[in-house]
Design an enzyme around this catalytic site. Structure first.
Site, mmCIF file in Angstrom:
data_model
loop_
_atom_site.group_PDB
_atom_site.id
_atom_site.type_symbol
_atom_site.label_atom_id
_atom_site.label_comp_id
_atom_site.label_asym_id
_atom_site.label_seq_id
_atom_site.Cartn_x
_atom_site.Cartn_y
_atom_site.Cartn_z
ATOM 1 N N HIS A 225 -2.064 -2.864 -5.778
ATOM 2 C CA HIS A 225 -1.266 -4.091 -5.887
ATOM 3 C C HIS A 225 -2.244 -5.250 -5.929
ATOM 4 O O HIS A 225 -3.470 -5.047 -5.902
ATOM 5 C CB HIS A 225 -0.293 -4.260 -4.712
ATOM 6 C CG HIS A 225 -0.932 -4.144 -3.363
ATOM 7 N ND1 HIS A 225 -1.707 -5.145 -2.825
ATOM 8 C CD2 HIS A 225 -0.949 -3.129 -2.461
ATOM 9 C CE1 HIS A 225 -2.159 -4.757 -1.639
ATOM 10 N NE2 HIS A 225 -1.725 -3.539 -1.399
ATOM 11 N N HIS B 94 -3.773 6.306 3.043
ATOM 12 C CA HIS B 94 -2.607 5.608 3.615
ATOM 13 C C HIS B 94 -1.344 6.457 3.533
ATOM 14 O O HIS B 94 -0.290 6.014 3.064
ATOM 15 C CB HIS B 94 -2.388 4.259 2.934
ATOM 16 C CG HIS B 94 -1.790 3.240 3.862
ATOM 17 N ND1 HIS B 94 -2.076 1.902 3.785
ATOM 18 C CD2 HIS B 94 -0.927 3.380 4.897
ATOM 19 C CE1 HIS B 94 -1.411 1.250 4.718
ATOM 20 N NE2 HIS B 94 -0.702 2.131 5.404
ATOM 21 N N CYS C 86 0.792 -1.232 0.000
ATOM 22 C CA CYS C 86 0.000 0.000 0.000
ATOM 23 C C CYS C 86 0.822 1.280 0.000
ATOM 24 O O CYS C 86 0.612 2.177 -0.818
ATOM 25 C CB CYS C 86 -0.943 0.005 1.195
ATOM 26 S SG CYS C 86 -2.190 -1.310 1.148
#
Length: 488
Positions: A305, A102, A51
């Protein structure tokens, strides 16, 4: 009026989990339609597939070497001069992010005018013993507070009992479907269409936390998959099939032999979460049509991802294999604003750092000199330039303890070097897309392996870890998740 720009990002979705990509089970009608309204890039990669580093490349358009994020590390401040949101804001766009960021500090705007935040379970905000953090779950998560306003009792993100990083444990969502974080994000995004400044074009980033664990789809979607004959994971001849420590029994395992029925439930829930997201994307596209803006919006769909989901007895992300590093990437142009060749598949290798220049290019906004990615729009033009020169490969990596690696791929072949052990792997992705056979010692591929190894040597020769002296790869050097310039 310049076009609106919509970036739809999901978390931990494999590239092969699309109907239009030929998956035998997963149903994604709305994403399929976006691909038919544009282009599906079949060789798109997260160069550093977890992330934090992946999202740094998305927000800055820079490689992992330049962002300094070469592995996963929380609580490192995001101090980048140029971000995609900042460039859109300076160009007169109304910018909004909804869902996962994030970044650190968690409520950093990173150039957006506003952020409505749900990062999922952020450990450094959640751990009760960590009294020195500058934030907490209560001020960091807008979704959690929204849900608590609607329900009695001390509801929380952990009520289902599933760990936020488990890729093997699943169960259906226990509350009303409209309270699921996937639906919440769509609801908030539709509300943005109502509240946006109508005198400006908008740049909206919709960032879903799912299909990242917990695997908790509403029953309506879980029921679509739970009784189907699901495909077995791919197991290479190089994979570790010995699990004497019974690591596969752990609810948050990264590898091992997982009980078959547990794994099948996890597969069903993972696919169900993807279909749920697809339906919610369809809901948002319908709202765009109702507001009369669908035809004037450029849309890019991508994941940060993938997820190994049992391939080679491996789980989660961060690894160089296709399940982890290859991501879905769709560029859609419903109103023919870019004069694209539609309903096409593009094989040139691209990566997440290409998102920022692509979307700025679509809006005719100058691309900062700091950006190292390339706009993919020239690859999809109706009248494609026959003299267009594209990159030969991408360089990928991730620090992961003894599994820390570096790799080179062009989407057709892949060379992997494990920096701590010196182990090498080579895969012919055209003949062997599931990476079932390691060809590193096959004489037929010796020349190709040498070429890819030399490319990696040159990529690493100036790096601070000392992985390369410019002539050879040097194993056993200390690997760190964040380079010094990002920590300073």
């Amino acid at each position: 009026m310049k076009p609106n720009v919509l970036l739809i990002m999901v978390d931990q979705m494999r590239a092969d989990c699309l109907s239009i990509a030929g998956h035998p089970v997963v149903d994604t009608p709305n994403l399929d339609q976006l691909a038919r309204d544009g282009a599906l890039f079949t060789n798109a990669y997260a160069a550093t597939p977890s992330c934090v580093p992946a999202r740094a490349s998305v927000l800055t358009g820079m490689s992992q070497t330049s962002t300094g994020r070469v592995g996963y590390q929380d609580k490192v401040p995001w101090n980048y001069e140029n971000t995609i949101a900042d460039e859109f804001s300076k160009a007169g766009y109304h910018t909004q992010s909804i869902g996962k960021m994030h970044v650190y500090p968690t409520r950093s705007l990173c150039g957006f005018h506003n952020v409505i935040l749900h990062d999922g379970y952020m450990h450094y905000n959640r751990f009760k013993f960590n009294t020195r953090t500058i934030e907490s779950a209560d001020n960091a998560d807008d979704y959690l507070n929204w849900m608590r306003e609607r329900l009695t009792g001390n509801v929380d993100l952990t009520d289902l009992g599933i760990d936020c990083n488990s890729s093997t444990v699943a169960r259906p969502w226990h509350l009303a479907e409209e309270l699921h974080p996937t639906n919440w994000l769509t609801t908030q995004s539709i509300d943005f269409l109502r509240r946006r400044d109508p005198s400006k074009p908008f740049f909206l980033k919709m960032s879903y936390v799912r299909p990242h664990p917990p695997f908790d789809p509403p029953s309506a979607f879980y029921d679509m998959y739970r009784d189907l004959d699901l495909p077995d994971p791919s197991i290479g001849d190089w994979a570790d099939t010995d699990d004497q420590a019974r690591e596969g029994l752990s609810p948050i395992t990264a590898k091992g032999l997982v009980p078959k029925q547990r794994l099948k439930r996890a597969q069903a829930a993972y696919y169900a979460l993807i279909t749920q997201i697809d339906h919610q994307i369809g809901r948002f596209l319908n709202a765009m049509q109702e507001y009369g803006i669908y035809q004037n919006t450029i849309i890019l769909f991508v994941s940060d991802h993938g997820e190994m989901l049992g391939d080679h007895n491996l789980f989660k992300k961060s690894l160089p294999y296709e399940g982890s590093a290859n991501v879905p990437f769709i560029l859609a142009d419903p109103g023919n604003l870019l004069q694209m060749k539609k309903n096409t598949k593009v094989e040139e290798v691209i990566e997440l750092r290409d998102i920022m220049p692509t979307l700025l290019d679509a809006a005719n906004i100058a691309i900062p000199d700091s950006v190292e990615g390339k706009s993919v729009i020239p690859l999809v033009k109706k009248e494609k330039n026959k003299n267009l020169i594209w990159r030969e490969y991408i360089h990928g990596e991730h620090t992961l303890g003894n599994q820390s690696y570096q790799c080179i791929t062009d989407g057709k072949e892949k060379y992997i070097w494990y920096s701590q052990t010196g182990e090498e792997q080579f895969f012919d992705l055209v003949q062997d897309p599931k990476e079932l056979r390691n060809l590193i010692n096959v004489a037929k591929y010796e020349e190709r392996i040498h070429l890819r190894r030399e490319q990696l040597i040159q990529e690493l020769k100036e790096r601070e870890e000392g992985y390369s002296d410019g002539k050879s790869l040097l194993s056993g050097k200390a690997a760190r998740p964040t380079l010094k310039h990002a920590l300073s």
